[in-house]
Design a protein around this motif. Structure first.
Motif, PDB file in Angstrom:
ATOM      1  N   GLU A  80      -6.682   3.809 -13.032  1.00  0.00           N
ATOM      2  CA  GLU A  80      -5.580   4.641 -11.934  1.00  0.00           C
ATOM      3  C   GLU A  80      -6.278   3.794 -10.740  1.00  0.00           C
ATOM      4  OE1 GLU A  80      -3.522   7.566 -12.864  1.00  0.00           O
ATOM      5  OE2 GLU A  80      -2.913   6.654 -15.108  1.00  0.00           O
ATOM      6  N   ARG A 108      -5.877   1.593  -7.295  1.00  0.00           N
ATOM      7  CA  ARG A 108      -5.128   1.957  -6.626  1.00  0.00           C
ATOM      8  C   ARG A 108      -6.156   1.808  -5.336  1.00  0.00           C
ATOM      9  NH1 ARG A 108      -4.022   8.488  -6.622  1.00  0.00           N
ATOM     10  NH2 ARG A 108      -3.064   8.310  -4.532  1.00  0.00           N
ATOM     11  N   LYS A 121      -6.245  -1.869  -4.400  1.00  0.00           N
ATOM     12  CA  LYS A 121      -4.576  -2.211  -3.238  1.00  0.00           C
ATOM     13  C   LYS A 121      -4.455  -2.106  -2.468  1.00  0.00           C
ATOM     14  CE  LYS A 121      -1.224  -1.787  -7.591  1.00  0.00           C
ATOM     15  NZ  LYS A 121      -0.290  -1.030  -8.265  1.00  0.00           N
TER      16      LYS A 121
END
Length: 132
Positions: free
Chosen positions: A117, A121, A124
């Motif tokens: 995760e 992130r 991105k």
């Protein structure tokens, strides 16, 4: 029951693939389970205040969290419930316990999931920065 067990070597549990069957991967319910676990410091009732605090989970709390996550006790067998007859009184007694070794794969799955995760992130955010 032993109060404390000392051993020169650590536990050696069979982990040979040839001895196992019915493989199943962890799923999202187990992420929720870890999020619901409450690490706790405590003393056993027979311990004095001079003795060190213990740390761990409360078996009934783990069982409650499992139920809330839809995890059956036969699916994740970390919580055990023993029932026996007291030899002196003949009274039925019971006690909950935890198989702490079963939390190692669970926590490994949780860490791997959270790392993925975070990597997603970060990726991105890096793309957003490049675009600006």
């Amino acid at each position: 029951r032993f109060y404390r067990l000392y051993s020169r070597y650590s536990e050696d549990a069979t982990s040979d693939r040839r001895q196992k069957k019915d493989f199943k991967e962890f799923d999202e319910r187990y992420i929720r389970l870890v999020d619901m676990l409450i690490p706790t410091f405590y003393r056993f009732k027979e311990q004095t205040e001079e003795q060190s605090l213990q740390s761990g989970f409360i078996a009934q709390d783990v069982l409650d969290a499992m139920k809330k996550c839809g995890i059956d006790k036969n699916e994740f067998g970390a919580v055990k419930h023993s029932v026996w007859k007291d030899e002196e009184t003949g009274e039925e007694k019971d006690e909950y316990s935890l198989v702490y070794a079963m939390f190692i794969p669970l926590l490994t799955y949780y860490i791997q999931n959270k790392n993925k995760e975070l990597e997603d992130r970060i990726s991105k955010l890096e793309k957003l920065l490049e675009e600006k």
